[in-house]
Design an enzyme around this catalytic site. Structure first.
Site, short mmCIF file in Angstrom:
data_model
loop_
_atom_site.label_atom_id
_atom_site.label_comp_id
_atom_site.label_asym_id
_atom_site.label_seq_id
_atom_site.Cartn_x
_atom_site.Cartn_y
_atom_site.Cartn_z
N GLU A 200 -18.13 53.31 -27.73
CA GLU A 200 -18.78 52.22 -27.00
C GLU A 200 -19.48 52.75 -25.76
O GLU A 200 -20.59 52.33 -25.42
CB GLU A 200 -17.76 51.15 -26.62
N THR B 1 -18.12 47.47 -33.48
CA THR B 1 -18.76 48.76 -33.77
C THR B 1 -17.98 49.95 -33.24
O THR B 1 -18.10 51.05 -33.76
CB THR B 1 -20.19 48.79 -33.19
N CYS B 2 -17.18 49.72 -32.21
CA CYS B 2 -16.41 50.83 -31.65
C CYS B 2 -15.38 51.37 -32.64
O CYS B 2 -14.97 52.51 -32.56
CB CYS B 2 -15.69 50.39 -30.38
N TYR B 3 -14.95 50.50 -33.56
CA TYR B 3 -13.89 50.89 -34.49
C TYR B 3 -14.32 50.77 -35.96
O TYR B 3 -13.49 50.93 -36.86
CB TYR B 3 -12.65 50.01 -34.25
N GLY C 77 -12.69 54.76 -30.21
CA GLY C 77 -13.52 53.57 -30.13
C GLY C 77 -14.13 53.35 -28.76
O GLY C 77 -15.30 52.95 -28.63
#
Length: 587
Positions: free
Chosen positions: A286, A554-556, A282
């Site tokens: 990013e 959004t990272c995960y 994640g």
């Protein structure tokens, strides 16, 4: 050809079993006799290779051992001159006949791969010979297809979709690398046109894992001897990149420019200085989203944007080559570590990375207006039409508000006329994609190949390499996205909120809204090359009440979904949330 097809179809229907066996035996005998022949006294003799596969016998892949293999080896070992003649004929065949020829020999590979493993050396060699012969013939057809212009078959026509289930692609690639150049070793990697996107993704992952494993193993070995001898420091088995959020580009340049290729091929781990988050994927995601958004900002002036929503090197960029080198490294790292990047490069970029030459068609994609104007110039019917344009061998461009001219030849004042218009167009295209950005592209190229250079890159076509970096703009299997979903907390597949969520998504949202949700969830509106199966969504409940909007991490790929009391509330809030999306979208 149509008459030949009709005649041979009638022949096939009228032959008795004995006559058919006799015909098959005769063809096999002829092929065996001609197998060592590399040329013929007359090109008309070569028509046999066009007509013979029309026989109904070739539609039976179980005859591969003698019929298809013998035919393929006879054809593919011809000298260069008769091979060029045949390739030229194949390029001019009507599409239906060319496609039929491809299907005939393409069907052999799945049949051979489905056969049980032979216990004898002779049986195994027969299978390998069958595959080798048909793959060589398909390579000839693939080459001819490239010369068919508008009637060329689409790339997927050559794919062997069952290959992923029948062949250990990672093992095949490793053996190919180990035995490369040895003529007696068969590998599908010698015929990359048969790999679909999923297969080529596996190849790239295999190459990355192989090099990462080698780098980690080397680091571990060095650490072991360092510990034993008390000499030197310990080596990190991963590529650890420590950056500050407020100096992202500067820190990235400072660290990445110092790493040798073998370090860059270690598994990437990113740490933001002053933050405790451990990178399980994640944080790296990013990082890529943030740095590409920042470094491609028009304020840097490194790239010029076009009406096509694509970008290309700015001819008058004042930035140091190290920044272009960094972007190349970042693109390589994104591919190598399986992250999508928000870079809107034209297909020409990927052609150049693969050593291919951009054309006028690539300029039409990047700058449709200029591309169309140059095409109209080439299609002008009279000298007056060309000369009325009053063109010379120069190109105009904007230099920070000032219009400047760049010569395209040693005689920039030479008028463009009927006799030199092709040279002018070629020079214009060359300047746009090569001469005008020579230093900037060279730095980018070196950075990219510092990470992604090697055997596997040559297996890709430009469009496939682009899909690896930025994803596919189709193949949206929304049902697969739901199958991939993981539910946390009190949520489960049959929970009322989850049922309402998927009902809104599948039945109420338009296709554009679904893509907007994908953008909201992942930071990108495209799908990885391996398809939607690679996109995992996690949904967790949050407290605070129905007044709150859903939030995406959004990272995960994690969605915070409040416990809305009804479907209408959920629809309103989710629609409102996705309309406020940030992230990168490529048109």
């Amino acid at each position: 050809m149509d008459e030949a097809v009709k005649l041979l179809e009638q022949l096939g229907k009228q032959l008795s079993k004995d006559a058919e066996d006799a015909l098959l035996a005769g063809i096999i005998t002829l092929l065996n006799e001609q197998c060592s022949r590399k040329n013929y006294p007359d090109v008309e003799c070569l028509r046999f290779f066009l007509v013979a596969p029309l026989l109904h016998l070739f539609a039976r892949p179980e005859l591969f051992e003698n019929l298809h293999s013998g035919f393929a080896f006879c054809l593919t070992q011809l000298d260069p001159v008769p091979t060029r003649v045949l390739t030229g004929w194949l390029a001019k065949l009507p599409t239906r006949h060319f496609a039929r020829l491809l299907r005939t020999f393409k069907a052999v590979a799945p049949h051979v791969l489905a056969l049980p493993a032979h216990t004898t050396r002779a049986g195994a060699l027969a299978k390998e010979r069958g595959l080798t012969g048909c793959m060589r013939l398909m390579r000839l057809l693939h080459s001819a297809n490239a010369d068919r212009g508008d009637s060329a078959l689409v790339r997927s026509s050559f794919y062997l979709p069952d290959l992923n289930n029948r062949v250990d692609i990672e093992k095949d690639y490793i053996l190919w690398v180990q035995h490369k150049g040895q003529p007696d070793h068969f590998s599908f990697c010698d015929y990359p046109f048969v790999f679909d996107g999923e297969a080529k993704t596996k190849l790239l992952r295999a190459d990355a894992q192989l090099k990462m494993h080698q780098a980690v193993q080397q680091a571990q070995t060095q650490n072991f001897f360092s510990a034993m001898t008390m000499a030197g420091g310990m080596v990190n088995p991963v590529l650890l990149l420590q950056v500050r959020r407020d100096n992202l580009v500067g820190d990235a340049i400072s660290h990445l420019s110092k790493f040798p290729p073998e370090e860059l091929r270690k598994p990437l781990r990113v740490k933001f200085v002053g933050e405790e988050a451990q990178d399980e994927g994640g944080v790296s995601k990013e990082f890529f989203q943030m740095i590409f958004r920042e470094i491609l900002d028009p304020l840097y002036g490194m790239f010029r944007s076009f009406d096509s929503n694509l970008i290309w090197f700015n001819f008058v960029s004042l930035e140091d080559a190290s920044l272009f080198h960094l972007i190349g490294i970042l693109c390589g790292l994104a591919i190598y570590n399986n992250f999508l990047a928000g870079v809107a490069f034209p297909l020409a970029m990927y052609k150049k990375l693969l050593g291919l030459k951009p054309t006028l068609e690539d300029l039409k994609e990047l700058d449709p207006t200029i591309g169309r104007n140059l095409q109209h110039l080439l299609e002008a019917e009279s000298a007056e039409d060309v000369e009325s344009l009053m063109l010379t061998f120069e190109i105009e461009f904007d230099y920070y508000g000032e219009l400047r001219r760049q010569p395209l030849s040693d005689r920039p004042d030479e008028p463009v006329v009927m006799g030199n218009r092709q040279r002018y167009v070629d020079a214009y295209v060359d300047y746009m994609f090569n001469t005008g950005c020579k230093e900037s592209y060279a730095a980018f190229h070196d950075g990219f190949h510092k990470v992604c250079g090697g055997h596997v890159l040559a297996l890709f076509e430009p469009a496939e390499l682009r899909a690896m970096l930025i994803g596919e703009e189709d193949h949206f299997d929304w049902a697969q996205l739901q199958k991939n979903a993981e539910y946390l907390g009190v949520y489960y597949a049959k929970h009322e909120v989850i049922v309402n969520f998927w009902s809104v998504f599948h039945h109420d949202f338009t296709e554009a809204q679904k893509r907007r949700f994908l953008h909201f969830l992942t930071g990108c509106d495209r799908v990885p090359m391996q398809g939607m199966s690679a996109v995992k969504i996690r949904i967790q409940p949050v407290h605070g009440g129905a007044a709150y909007l859903p939030v995406a991490h959004t990272c995960y790929n994690l969605l915070d979904l409040p416990v809305y009391p009804d479907k209408d509330s959920l629809r309103r809030k989710l629609t409102q949330a996705i309309e406020q999306t940030e992230g990168f979208a490529l048109v």
